[in-house]
Design a protein around this motif. Sequence first.
Motif, PDB file in Angstrom:
ATOM      1  N   LEU A 131       0.816  -1.215   0.000  1.00 40.91           N
ATOM      2  CA  LEU A 131       0.000   0.000   0.000  1.00 40.91           C
ATOM      3  C   LEU A 131       0.851   1.267   0.000  1.00 40.91           C
ATOM      4  O   LEU A 131       0.508   2.248  -0.658  1.00 40.91           O
ATOM      5  N   ARG A 132       1.968   1.261   0.725  1.00 37.34           N
ATOM      6  CA  ARG A 132       2.868   2.422   0.701  1.00 37.34           C
ATOM      7  C   ARG A 132       3.391   2.656  -0.711  1.00 37.34           C
ATOM      8  O   ARG A 132       3.469   3.787  -1.176  1.00 37.34           O
ATOM      9  N   HIS A 133       3.741   1.577  -1.387  1.00 40.65           N
ATOM     10  CA  HIS A 133       4.231   1.696  -2.759  1.00 40.65           C
ATOM     11  C   HIS A 133       3.135   2.243  -3.684  1.00 40.65           C
ATOM     12  O   HIS A 133       3.397   3.104  -4.534  1.00 40.65           O
ATOM     13  N   LEU A 134       1.909   1.762  -3.515  1.00 36.36           N
ATOM     14  CA  LEU A 134       0.807   2.240  -4.345  1.00 36.36           C
ATOM     15  C   LEU A 134       0.489   3.708  -4.072  1.00 36.36           C
ATOM     16  O   LEU A 134       0.150   4.460  -4.988  1.00 36.36           O
ATOM     17  N   MET A 135       0.601   4.137  -2.832  1.00 33.75           N
ATOM     18  CA  MET A 135       0.304   5.535  -2.497  1.00 33.75           C
ATOM     19  C   MET A 135       1.420   6.478  -2.944  1.00 33.75           C
ATOM     20  O   MET A 135       1.173   7.661  -3.146  1.00 33.75           O
ATOM     21  N   ARG A 136       2.626   5.965  -3.111  1.00 31.37           N
ATOM     22  CA  ARG A 136       3.731   6.819  -3.567  1.00 31.37           C
ATOM     23  C   ARG A 136       3.385   7.462  -4.914  1.00 31.37           C
ATOM     24  O   ARG A 136       3.670   8.631  -5.151  1.00 31.37           O
ATOM     25  N   ALA A 137       2.760   6.699  -5.800  1.00 28.76           N
ATOM     26  CA  ALA A 137       2.397   7.226  -7.117  1.00 28.76           C
ATOM     27  C   ALA A 137       1.233   8.209  -7.041  1.00 28.76           C
ATOM     28  O   ALA A 137       1.066   9.044  -7.933  1.00 28.76           O
ATOM     29  N   ARG A 138       0.431   8.132  -5.995  1.00 29.60           N
ATOM     30  CA  ARG A 138      -0.769   8.963  -5.891  1.00 29.60           C
ATOM     31  C   ARG A 138      -0.589  10.210  -5.021  1.00 29.60           C
ATOM     32  O   ARG A 138      -1.414  11.108  -5.061  1.00 29.60           O
ATOM     33  N   VAL A 139       0.445  10.265  -4.228  1.00 28.31           N
ATOM     34  CA  VAL A 139       0.573  11.330  -3.231  1.00 28.31           C
ATOM     35  C   VAL A 139       0.696  12.709  -3.883  1.00 28.31           C
ATOM     36  O   VAL A 139       0.195  13.702  -3.338  1.00 28.31           O
ATOM     37  N   ASP A 140       1.314  12.805  -5.040  1.00 23.34           N
ATOM     38  CA  ASP A 140       1.443  14.104  -5.701  1.00 23.34           C
ATOM     39  C   ASP A 140       0.120  14.604  -6.260  1.00 23.34           C
ATOM     40  O   ASP A 140      -0.067  15.800  -6.453  1.00 23.34           O
ATOM     41  N   ALA A 141      -0.809  13.690  -6.521  1.00 25.01           N
ATOM     42  CA  ALA A 141      -2.120  14.072  -7.071  1.00 25.01           C
ATOM     43  C   ALA A 141      -3.106  14.489  -5.977  1.00 25.01           C
ATOM     44  O   ALA A 141      -4.177  15.001  -6.287  1.00 25.01           O
ATOM     45  N   LEU A 142      -2.746  14.277  -4.718  1.00 23.05           N
ATOM     46  CA  LEU A 142      -3.636  14.646  -3.615  1.00 23.05           C
ATOM     47  C   LEU A 142      -3.690  16.164  -3.469  1.00 23.05           C
ATOM     48  O   LEU A 142      -2.715  16.856  -3.744  1.00 23.05           O
ATOM     49  N   PRO A 143      -4.819  16.697  -3.024  1.00 25.32           N
ATOM     50  CA  PRO A 143      -4.912  18.150  -2.824  1.00 25.32           C
ATOM     51  C   PRO A 143      -4.010  18.612  -1.678  1.00 25.32           C
ATOM     52  O   PRO A 143      -3.608  17.813  -0.830  1.00 25.32           O
ATOM     53  N   ASP A 144      -3.694  19.908  -1.660  1.00 24.00           N
ATOM     54  CA  ASP A 144      -2.869  20.468  -0.579  1.00 24.00           C
ATOM     55  C   ASP A 144      -3.553  20.246   0.761  1.00 24.00           C
ATOM     56  O   ASP A 144      -4.757  20.441   0.899  1.00 24.00           O
ATOM     57  N   GLY A 145      -2.778  19.839   1.736  1.00 25.60           N
ATOM     58  CA  GLY A 145      -3.306  19.607   3.072  1.00 25.60           C
ATOM     59  C   GLY A 145      -4.088  18.321   3.222  1.00 25.60           C
ATOM     60  O   GLY A 145      -4.788  18.132   4.213  1.00 25.60           O
ATOM     61  N   ALA A 146      -3.979  17.420   2.256  1.00 30.23           N
ATOM     62  CA  ALA A 146      -4.731  16.161   2.309  1.00 30.23           C
ATOM     63  C   ALA A 146      -4.247  15.287   3.460  1.00 30.23           C
ATOM     64  O   ALA A 146      -3.053  15.214   3.749  1.00 30.23           O
ATOM     65  N   ARG A 147      -5.197  14.657   4.108  1.00 27.00           N
ATOM     66  CA  ARG A 147      -4.929  13.669   5.151  1.00 27.00           C
ATOM     67  C   ARG A 147      -5.674  12.406   4.754  1.00 27.00           C
ATOM     68  O   ARG A 147      -6.896  12.432   4.587  1.00 27.00           O
ATOM     69  N   VAL A 148      -4.969  11.299   4.603  1.00 25.57           N
ATOM     70  CA  VAL A 148      -5.567  10.035   4.179  1.00 25.57           C
ATOM     71  C   VAL A 148      -5.133   8.943   5.142  1.00 25.57           C
ATOM     72  O   VAL A 148      -3.946   8.797   5.427  1.00 25.57           O
ATOM     73  N   VAL A 149      -6.106   8.189   5.651  1.00 20.94           N
ATOM     74  CA  VAL A 149      -5.821   7.002   6.473  1.00 20.94           C
ATOM     75  C   VAL A 149      -6.421   5.813   5.753  1.00 20.94           C
ATOM     76  O   VAL A 149      -7.600   5.820   5.391  1.00 20.94           O
ATOM     77  N   ILE A 150      -5.596   4.782   5.558  1.00 22.86           N
ATOM     78  CA  ILE A 150      -6.034   3.571   4.884  1.00 22.86           C
ATOM     79  C   ILE A 150      -6.048   2.450   5.910  1.00 22.86           C
ATOM     80  O   ILE A 150      -5.008   2.127   6.494  1.00 22.86           O
ATOM     81  N   ARG A 151      -7.242   1.912   6.162  1.00 24.87           N
ATOM     82  CA  ARG A 151      -7.405   0.805   7.104  1.00 24.87           C
ATOM     83  C   ARG A 151      -7.578  -0.481   6.303  1.00 24.87           C
ATOM     84  O   ARG A 151      -8.413  -0.575   5.414  1.00 24.87           O
ATOM     85  N   VAL A 152      -6.769  -1.468   6.629  1.00 27.02           N
ATOM     86  CA  VAL A 152      -6.742  -2.720   5.881  1.00 27.02           C
ATOM     87  C   VAL A 152      -7.748  -3.712   6.464  1.00 27.02           C
ATOM     88  O   VAL A 152      -7.870  -3.845   7.676  1.00 27.02           O
ATOM     89  N   GLN A 153      -8.447  -4.402   5.586  1.00 30.56           N
ATOM     90  CA  GLN A 153      -9.391  -5.454   5.968  1.00 30.56           C
ATOM     91  C   GLN A 153      -8.740  -6.825   5.759  1.00 30.56           C
ATOM     92  O   GLN A 153      -7.728  -6.941   5.074  1.00 30.56           O
ATOM     93  N   ARG A 154      -9.342  -7.825   6.306  1.00 33.85           N
ATOM     94  CA  ARG A 154      -8.823  -9.196   6.239  1.00 33.85           C
ATOM     95  C   ARG A 154      -8.606  -9.682   4.803  1.00 33.85           C
ATOM     96  O   ARG A 154      -7.646 -10.379   4.514  1.00 33.85           O
ATOM     97  N   GLU A 155      -9.496  -9.312   3.895  1.00 36.52           N
ATOM     98  CA  GLU A 155      -9.427  -9.759   2.494  1.00 36.52           C
ATOM     99  C   GLU A 155      -8.152  -9.293   1.790  1.00 36.52           C
ATOM    100  O   GLU A 155      -7.756  -9.873   0.783  1.00 36.52           O
ATOM    101  N   ALA A 156      -7.512  -8.246   2.256  1.00 39.21           N
ATOM    102  CA  ALA A 156      -6.330  -7.697   1.593  1.00 39.21           C
ATOM    103  C   ALA A 156      -5.128  -8.634   1.690  1.00 39.21           C
ATOM    104  O   ALA A 156      -4.220  -8.561   0.863  1.00 39.21           O
ATOM    105  N   ARG A 157      -5.125  -9.501   2.658  1.00 40.03           N
ATOM    106  CA  ARG A 157      -3.978 -10.380   2.887  1.00 40.03           C
ATOM    107  C   ARG A 157      -3.670 -11.255   1.682  1.00 40.03           C
ATOM    108  O   ARG A 157      -2.505 -11.471   1.348  1.00 40.03           O
ATOM    109  N   ASP A 158      -4.677 -11.742   1.002  1.00 35.72           N
ATOM    110  CA  ASP A 158      -4.475 -12.690  -0.089  1.00 35.72           C
ATOM    111  C   ASP A 158      -4.520 -12.035  -1.468  1.00 35.72           C
ATOM    112  O   ASP A 158      -4.603 -12.736  -2.473  1.00 35.72           O
ATOM    113  N   ARG A 159      -4.475 -10.737  -1.553  1.00 36.29           N
ATOM    114  CA  ARG A 159      -4.604 -10.035  -2.821  1.00 36.29           C
ATOM    115  C   ARG A 159      -3.234  -9.681  -3.414  1.00 36.29           C
ATOM    116  O   ARG A 159      -2.283  -9.416  -2.681  1.00 36.29           O
ATOM    117  N   THR A 160      -3.187  -9.644  -4.733  1.00 40.78           N
ATOM    118  CA  THR A 160      -1.975  -9.203  -5.416  1.00 40.78           C
ATOM    119  C   THR A 160      -1.923  -7.681  -5.392  1.00 40.78           C
ATOM    120  O   THR A 160      -2.908  -7.015  -5.072  1.00 40.78           O
TER     121      THR A 160
END
Length: 116
Positions: free
Chosen positions: A66-95
């Motif tokens: 997820l950190r790697h995926l957000m690296r590409a998106r962080v520049d597109a976020l608006p100024d002062g953006a705050r994002v929290v990503i909470r992981v669910q159980r299903e994410a464990r087995d995903r590519t």
Amino acid sequence: MLPRAHRMTDPGDFRGTIRRGSRAGNRQVVVHCRTDEESTGSLVGFVVPKREIPLATDRNRVKRQLRHLMRARVDALPDGARVVIRVQREARDRTSSELDRSLESALDRAWARWAR
């Protein structure tokens, strides 16, 4: 890897984003987002509960993806953006590509709700 300047570390930022931000999610991730008009930099935080993913190696792997995926998106976020990503159980087995699609859809819906 997500640059250190964009990593959310203050518990107050986590609390404020989760309590006052907009939320959208799916079976893999739940995204909370808001903007802080007083700040200029964007911050991203991750919550990977032990209850959802018991093994530390699995928690760390998902967080790295997820950190790697957000690296590409962080520049597109608006100024002062705050994002929290909470992981669910299903994410464990995903590519990474499956997580990418889940994250993109949740982010789009959360920002659309925040804009209203």
